[in-house]
Motif scaffolding. Sequence first.
Motif, PDB file in Angstrom:
ATOM      1  N   SER A 117       0.824  -1.211   0.000  1.00  0.00           N
ATOM      2  CA  SER A 117       0.000   0.000   0.000  1.00  0.00           C
ATOM      3  C   SER A 117       0.854   1.256   0.000  1.00  0.00           C
ATOM      4  O   SER A 117       0.581   2.206  -0.736  1.00  0.00           O
ATOM      5  N   ILE A 118       1.900   1.267   0.821  1.00  0.00           N
ATOM      6  CA  ILE A 118       2.728   2.479   0.919  1.00  0.00           C
ATOM      7  C   ILE A 118       3.467   2.737  -0.388  1.00  0.00           C
ATOM      8  O   ILE A 118       3.806   3.874  -0.717  1.00  0.00           O
ATOM      9  N   ALA A 119       3.694   1.677  -1.157  1.00  0.00           N
ATOM     10  CA  ALA A 119       4.380   1.843  -2.441  1.00  0.00           C
ATOM     11  C   ALA A 119       3.428   2.276  -3.553  1.00  0.00           C
ATOM     12  O   ALA A 119       3.848   2.927  -4.516  1.00  0.00           O
ATOM     13  N   GLN A 120       2.137   1.921  -3.439  1.00  0.00           N
ATOM     14  CA  GLN A 120       1.188   2.147  -4.524  1.00  0.00           C
ATOM     15  C   GLN A 120       0.308   3.381  -4.338  1.00  0.00           C
ATOM     16  O   GLN A 120      -0.072   4.022  -5.314  1.00  0.00           O
ATOM     17  N   ARG A 121      -0.032   3.682  -3.087  1.00  0.00           N
ATOM     18  CA  ARG A 121      -1.005   4.749  -2.835  1.00  0.00           C
ATOM     19  C   ARG A 121      -0.380   6.128  -2.921  1.00  0.00           C
ATOM     20  O   ARG A 121       0.805   6.332  -2.652  1.00  0.00           O
ATOM     21  N   ASN A 122      -1.186   7.113  -3.264  1.00  0.00           N
ATOM     22  CA  ASN A 122      -0.773   8.509  -3.282  1.00  0.00           C
ATOM     23  C   ASN A 122      -1.004   9.087  -1.891  1.00  0.00           C
ATOM     24  O   ASN A 122      -2.055   9.667  -1.602  1.00  0.00           O
ATOM     25  N   LEU A 123      -0.012   8.928  -1.023  1.00  0.00           N
ATOM     26  CA  LEU A 123      -0.142   9.321   0.383  1.00  0.00           C
ATOM     27  C   LEU A 123       0.686  10.567   0.668  1.00  0.00           C
ATOM     28  O   LEU A 123       1.719  10.811   0.037  1.00  0.00           O
ATOM     29  N   SER A 124       0.249  11.336   1.656  1.00  0.00           N
ATOM     30  CA  SER A 124       1.041  12.474   2.112  1.00  0.00           C
ATOM     31  C   SER A 124       2.250  11.961   2.891  1.00  0.00           C
ATOM     32  O   SER A 124       2.310  10.795   3.296  1.00  0.00           O
ATOM     33  N   ASP A 125       3.216  12.842   3.122  1.00  0.00           N
ATOM     34  CA  ASP A 125       4.398  12.444   3.890  1.00  0.00           C
ATOM     35  C   ASP A 125       4.015  11.986   5.296  1.00  0.00           C
ATOM     36  O   ASP A 125       4.598  11.036   5.825  1.00  0.00           O
ATOM     37  N   ASP A 126       3.043  12.658   5.902  1.00  0.00           N
ATOM     38  CA  ASP A 126       2.624  12.282   7.251  1.00  0.00           C
ATOM     39  C   ASP A 126       1.936  10.918   7.254  1.00  0.00           C
ATOM     40  O   ASP A 126       2.152  10.103   8.159  1.00  0.00           O
ATOM     41  N   GLN A 127       1.101  10.657   6.257  1.00  0.00           N
ATOM     42  CA  GLN A 127       0.461   9.346   6.153  1.00  0.00           C
ATOM     43  C   GLN A 127       1.500   8.249   5.944  1.00  0.00           C
ATOM     44  O   GLN A 127       1.404   7.164   6.526  1.00  0.00           O
ATOM     45  N   ARG A 128       2.501   8.539   5.118  1.00  0.00           N
ATOM     46  CA  ARG A 128       3.572   7.569   4.898  1.00  0.00           C
ATOM     47  C   ARG A 128       4.323   7.291   6.195  1.00  0.00           C
ATOM     48  O   ARG A 128       4.718   6.148   6.464  1.00  0.00           O
ATOM     49  N   ALA A 129       4.517   8.321   7.003  1.00  0.00           N
ATOM     50  CA  ALA A 129       5.213   8.132   8.285  1.00  0.00           C
ATOM     51  C   ALA A 129       4.414   7.220   9.208  1.00  0.00           C
ATOM     52  O   ALA A 129       4.977   6.336   9.867  1.00  0.00           O
ATOM     53  N   VAL A 130       3.091   7.422   9.275  1.00  0.00           N
ATOM     54  CA  VAL A 130       2.244   6.585  10.124  1.00  0.00           C
ATOM     55  C   VAL A 130       2.282   5.145   9.635  1.00  0.00           C
ATOM     56  O   VAL A 130       2.424   4.198  10.430  1.00  0.00           O
ATOM     57  N   LEU A 131       2.160   4.957   8.324  1.00  0.00           N
ATOM     58  CA  LEU A 131       2.158   3.605   7.775  1.00  0.00           C
ATOM     59  C   LEU A 131       3.526   2.942   7.949  1.00  0.00           C
ATOM     60  O   LEU A 131       3.620   1.741   8.246  1.00  0.00           O
ATOM     61  N   ALA A 132       4.595   3.708   7.765  1.00  0.00           N
ATOM     62  CA  ALA A 132       5.941   3.160   7.962  1.00  0.00           C
ATOM     63  C   ALA A 132       6.145   2.728   9.409  1.00  0.00           C
ATOM     64  O   ALA A 132       6.779   1.705   9.682  1.00  0.00           O
ATOM     65  N   ASN A 133       5.602   3.486  10.352  1.00  0.00           N
ATOM     66  CA  ASN A 133       5.715   3.095  11.753  1.00  0.00           C
ATOM     67  C   ASN A 133       4.937   1.806  12.022  1.00  0.00           C
ATOM     68  O   ASN A 133       5.366   0.957  12.816  1.00  0.00           O
ATOM     69  N   GLU A 134       3.796   1.635  11.361  1.00  0.00           N
ATOM     70  CA  GLU A 134       3.038   0.389  11.504  1.00  0.00           C
ATOM     71  C   GLU A 134       3.813  -0.788  10.915  1.00  0.00           C
ATOM     72  O   GLU A 134       3.781  -1.899  11.463  1.00  0.00           O
ATOM     73  N   ILE A 135       4.522  -0.553   9.801  1.00  0.00           N
ATOM     74  CA  ILE A 135       5.377  -1.589   9.225  1.00  0.00           C
ATOM     75  C   ILE A 135       6.466  -1.976  10.220  1.00  0.00           C
ATOM     76  O   ILE A 135       6.767  -3.165  10.408  1.00  0.00           O
ATOM     77  N   ARG A 136       7.062  -0.965  10.863  1.00  0.00           N
ATOM     78  CA  ARG A 136       8.083  -1.248  11.879  1.00  0.00           C
ATOM     79  C   ARG A 136       7.525  -2.101  13.004  1.00  0.00           C
ATOM     80  O   ARG A 136       8.156  -3.086  13.440  1.00  0.00           O
TER      81      ARG A 136
END
Length: 258
Positions: free
Chosen positions: A147-166
């Motif tokens: 999802s993080i690679a495909q979706r058009n997300l804001s930088d803040d949304q990417r940060a939240v999703l990246a933290n969930e990946i972690r």
Amino acid sequence: MRPTVLPEIKAAIPPLRPDERAALKASIEENGVLAPLLTWMRFLTPEQTAEKLGFGPKCKGEGCKYDHEDVPFDELECGDGIWECPDCGWGVYPFEYDQVLLDGHNRLEICEELGSEEYLTTSIDFDLIAEGADGIEEVVLWVREHSIAQRNLSDDQRAVLANEIREDRARIARREQLEQARAAKAERDFRDAVREACSVGAPSTPTERKERVRAQVAREQNVPEAKLRAAQEVKNARPDLLEKVREGSMPLASAKRE
């Protein structure tokens, strides 16, 4: 066959903003679903199969004490993903599976709103066996990374999703470390086994391990480590605000100041 929607997988994906969803609906109304829905062919456990079909697993081995008879659930053995009879080793039948939706939740919902079943699905095969979880933790992690690679997300949304990946990776690593420790328990003290399993290829303390995983995820997803730390801080203090950041309706900096 309608794909199976699992709440834990759907929740792993940030929802579309209202304008994004409206644009997607307009596109589907005009052009149909252009990209196939991505599904996971998940083989059901014997209990799930029995619930679906109304009868339990049976053995097909000739001369077996369970020959074409029900095999008790608590006696079944799992080898290479196949449920086997404990008496003769034959695979039990029937084999049942469902198609779990991984990508395309919004497209499926919109199609159902429009009364349309004109969509294609394509299946991905996960070679995953996670005892007690049917591989669901690994699948959720894959969905987030996809999802993080495909979706058009804001930088803040990417940060939240990246933290969930972690968090997902750390959770899976802890489970694997405990499994290694349990496997070694018969030969050495359990506490020593946990220490050894946790130390292989990793820093010596939980804090250092957490920092290492955070740095790795930040590099992979091109997100500053500071944003991952901020996302975790907001999650700990105000999970309700973090959900707004995840949806794209609130900046991460504003949520952190609250």
